[in-house]
Each structure stands twice: as C-alpha cells, then as structure tokens.
Scaffold this motif. Structure first.
Motif, PDB file in Angstrom:
ATOM      1  N   VAL A   4       0.939  -1.223  -0.032  1.00  0.00           N
ATOM      2  CA  VAL A   4       0.007   0.172  -0.010  1.00  0.00           C
ATOM      3  C   VAL A   4       0.972   1.157  -0.009  1.00  0.00           C
ATOM      4  O   VAL A   4       1.700   1.355   0.842  1.00  0.00           O
ATOM      5  N   ARG A   5       0.642   2.091  -0.922  1.00  0.00           N
ATOM      6  CA  ARG A   5       1.557   3.304  -1.263  1.00  0.00           C
ATOM      7  C   ARG A   5       0.615   4.336  -0.856  1.00  0.00           C
ATOM      8  O   ARG A   5       1.295   5.754  -0.499  1.00  0.00           O
ATOM      9  N   SER A   6      -0.496   4.552  -0.960  1.00  0.00           N
ATOM     10  CA  SER A   6      -1.355   5.622  -0.965  1.00  0.00           C
ATOM     11  C   SER A   6      -2.248   5.399   0.268  1.00  0.00           C
ATOM     12  O   SER A   6      -3.006   4.298   0.349  1.00  0.00           O
ATOM     13  N   LEU A   7      -2.344   6.420   1.434  1.00  0.00           N
ATOM     14  CA  LEU A   7      -3.388   6.441   2.554  1.00  0.00           C
ATOM     15  C   LEU A   7      -4.521   7.157   2.508  1.00  0.00           C
ATOM     16  O   LEU A   7      -5.356   7.135   3.006  1.00  0.00           O
ATOM     17  N   ARG A   8      -4.394   8.333   1.549  1.00  0.00           N
ATOM     18  CA  ARG A   8      -5.563   9.164   1.499  1.00  0.00           C
ATOM     19  C   ARG A   8      -5.107   9.979   0.258  1.00  0.00           C
ATOM     20  O   ARG A   8      -4.252   9.828  -0.544  1.00  0.00           O
ATOM     21  N   VAL A   9      -6.084  10.672  -0.266  1.00  0.00           N
ATOM     22  CA  VAL A   9      -5.889  11.576  -1.506  1.00  0.00           C
ATOM     23  C   VAL A   9      -5.977  13.127  -0.910  1.00  0.00           C
ATOM     24  O   VAL A   9      -6.742  13.386   0.096  1.00  0.00           O
ATOM     25  N   SER A  10      -5.309  13.975  -1.731  1.00  0.00           N
ATOM     26  CA  SER A  10      -5.256  15.416  -1.330  1.00  0.00           C
ATOM     27  C   SER A  10      -6.920  15.980  -1.601  1.00  0.00           C
ATOM     28  O   SER A  10      -7.086  15.715  -2.823  1.00  0.00           O
ATOM     29  N   PRO A  11      -7.409  16.479  -0.834  1.00  0.00           N
ATOM     30  CA  PRO A  11      -8.819  16.970  -1.375  1.00  0.00           C
ATOM     31  C   PRO A  11      -8.945  17.997  -2.361  1.00  0.00           C
ATOM     32  O   PRO A  11      -9.597  18.304  -3.414  1.00  0.00           O
ATOM     33  N   ARG A  12      -7.788  18.904  -2.309  1.00  0.00           N
ATOM     34  CA  ARG A  12      -7.607  20.046  -3.207  1.00  0.00           C
ATOM     35  C   ARG A  12      -7.127  19.523  -4.640  1.00  0.00           C
ATOM     36  O   ARG A  12      -7.424  20.178  -5.666  1.00  0.00           O
ATOM     37  N   LEU A  13      -6.269  18.722  -4.364  1.00  0.00           N
ATOM     38  CA  LEU A  13      -5.405  18.304  -6.033  1.00  0.00           C
ATOM     39  C   LEU A  13      -6.022  16.830  -6.354  1.00  0.00           C
ATOM     40  O   LEU A  13      -5.534  16.515  -7.419  1.00  0.00           O
ATOM     41  N   ASN A  14      -6.457  16.370  -5.283  1.00  0.00           N
ATOM     42  CA  ASN A  14      -6.964  14.806  -5.490  1.00  0.00           C
ATOM     43  C   ASN A  14      -5.689  13.877  -6.067  1.00  0.00           C
ATOM     44  O   ASN A  14      -5.864  13.086  -7.027  1.00  0.00           O
ATOM     45  N   GLN A  15      -4.696  14.099  -5.332  1.00  0.00           N
ATOM     46  CA  GLN A  15      -3.507  13.433  -5.569  1.00  0.00           C
ATOM     47  C   GLN A  15      -3.159  12.563  -4.321  1.00  0.00           C
ATOM     48  O   GLN A  15      -3.615  12.717  -3.223  1.00  0.00           O
ATOM     49  N   PRO A  16      -2.593  11.385  -4.732  1.00  0.00           N
ATOM     50  CA  PRO A  16      -2.276  10.453  -3.651  1.00  0.00           C
ATOM     51  C   PRO A  16      -1.479  10.905  -2.621  1.00  0.00           C
ATOM     52  O   PRO A  16      -0.498  11.530  -2.988  1.00  0.00           O
ATOM     53  N   ARG A  17      -1.484  10.369  -1.212  1.00  0.00           N
ATOM     54  CA  ARG A  17      -0.582  11.045  -0.163  1.00  0.00           C
ATOM     55  C   ARG A  17      -0.403   9.621   0.582  1.00  0.00           C
ATOM     56  O   ARG A  17      -1.157   8.527   0.734  1.00  0.00           O
ATOM     57  N   GLY A  18       0.756   9.444   0.961  1.00  0.00           N
ATOM     58  CA  GLY A  18       1.110   8.351   1.591  1.00  0.00           C
ATOM     59  C   GLY A  18       2.175   8.663   2.673  1.00  0.00           C
ATOM     60  O   GLY A  18       2.293   9.590   3.274  1.00  0.00           O
ATOM     61  N   MET A  19       3.252   7.739   2.669  1.00  0.00           N
ATOM     62  CA  MET A  19       4.298   7.805   3.764  1.00  0.00           C
ATOM     63  C   MET A  19       5.389   8.817   3.191  1.00  0.00           C
ATOM     64  O   MET A  19       5.790   8.519   1.994  1.00  0.00           O
ATOM     65  N   PHE A  20       5.880   9.681   4.061  1.00  0.00           N
ATOM     66  CA  PHE A  20       6.917  10.601   3.572  1.00  0.00           C
ATOM     67  C   PHE A  20       8.116  10.736   4.318  1.00  0.00           C
ATOM     68  O   PHE A  20       9.086  10.147   4.377  1.00  0.00           O
ATOM     69  N   CYS A  21       7.791  11.355   5.616  1.00  0.00           N
ATOM     70  CA  CYS A  21       8.893  11.489   6.605  1.00  0.00           C
ATOM     71  C   CYS A  21       8.992  10.249   7.549  1.00  0.00           C
ATOM     72  O   CYS A  21      10.169  10.041   8.114  1.00  0.00           O
ATOM     73  N   LEU A  22       7.980   9.585   7.742  1.00  0.00           N
ATOM     74  CA  LEU A  22       7.962   8.444   8.916  1.00  0.00           C
ATOM     75  C   LEU A  22       8.569   8.704  10.158  1.00  0.00           C
ATOM     76  O   LEU A  22       8.702   8.084  10.715  1.00  0.00           O
ATOM     77  N   MET A  23       8.266   9.960  10.619  1.00  0.00           N
ATOM     78  CA  MET A  23       8.627  10.218  12.005  1.00  0.00           C
ATOM     79  C   MET A  23       7.616  11.479  12.503  1.00  0.00           C
ATOM     80  O   MET A  23       7.647  11.805  13.773  1.00  0.00           O
ATOM     81  N   GLY A  24       6.584  11.621  11.848  1.00  0.00           N
ATOM     82  CA  GLY A  24       5.321  12.265  12.361  1.00  0.00           C
ATOM     83  C   GLY A  24       5.530  13.807  12.393  1.00  0.00           C
ATOM     84  O   GLY A  24       4.402  14.585  12.740  1.00  0.00           O
ATOM     85  N   SER A  25       6.289  14.205  11.547  1.00  0.00           N
ATOM     86  CA  SER A  25       6.333  15.781  11.007  1.00  0.00           C
ATOM     87  C   SER A  25       5.499  16.290  10.048  1.00  0.00           C
ATOM     88  O   SER A  25       4.707  17.142   9.891  1.00  0.00           O
TER      89      SER A  25
END
Length: 95
Positions: free
Chosen positions: A38-59
């Motif tokens: 799984v690479r996408s956890l949600r989509v950006s409401p404004r741009l409708n683009q996938p969002r997933g893991m990025f920093c993996l430290m909560g920032s």
C-alpha cells in the motif's frame, strides 16, 4: 521499514478500508501497509493526488488515517490485532 527478526511476533490482521492485511506486533500502521504494497493512504482534497508515507517520523502528517473515529499518524501508531484503519474523509482543504 519492516521489523526483520526471526523471533518477532506472529502475524496479525489489520484492516485498511475494509481490506485485510498482515502485520506484526511492534510495527507501525505505515510500516505494515507499506510492506503489504500500500503506497497511498489518502488523497489530497484540493489536488486529488495520492498521499502516503513521507517522513515516517510524524512531522509531515502525510500518513494521516482514521482509527476508531480518531485521526492518527500511521507512522506513529502501532498495529493491534483486528485494527480497523480508514481513509481520512475529505475536508475540502489539504490537511
């Protein structure tokens, strides 16, 4: 990202948007889902683009998900048996 230990806990079930995935106790939701492909956890409401893991430290908060009706960061939340994780509903703005 996944805990590689021959003595790690047995596999447990994790549900993401109703689909079952295998996870191991001690892993974060993000690590378990990433290991399952799984690479996408949600989509950006404004741009409708996938969002997933990025920093993996909560920032960055890109891995925001819903667990038991609460918004949590998937990278900071450990899995538990039978956990039900849902996509964050659209709010109309990027969170």
């Amino acid at each position: 990202m996944r805990i590689h230990d021959p003595h790690r806990a047995a596999a447990i079930d994790l549900f993401f948007d109703g689909k079952r995935y295998a996870a191991h106790a001690g892993e974060s939701i993000a690590a378990a889902l990433f290991a399952a492909g799984v690479r996408s956890l949600r989509v950006s409401p404004r741009l409708n683009q996938p969002r997933g893991m990025f920093c993996l430290m909560g920032s960055c908060q890109e891995c925001l998900v819903m667990v038991d009706g609460r918004r949590v960061l998937a990278c900071q939340t450990p899995v538990v048996t039978g956990m039900h994780v849902e996509t964050v509903p659209e709010t109309g703005i990027d969170v």
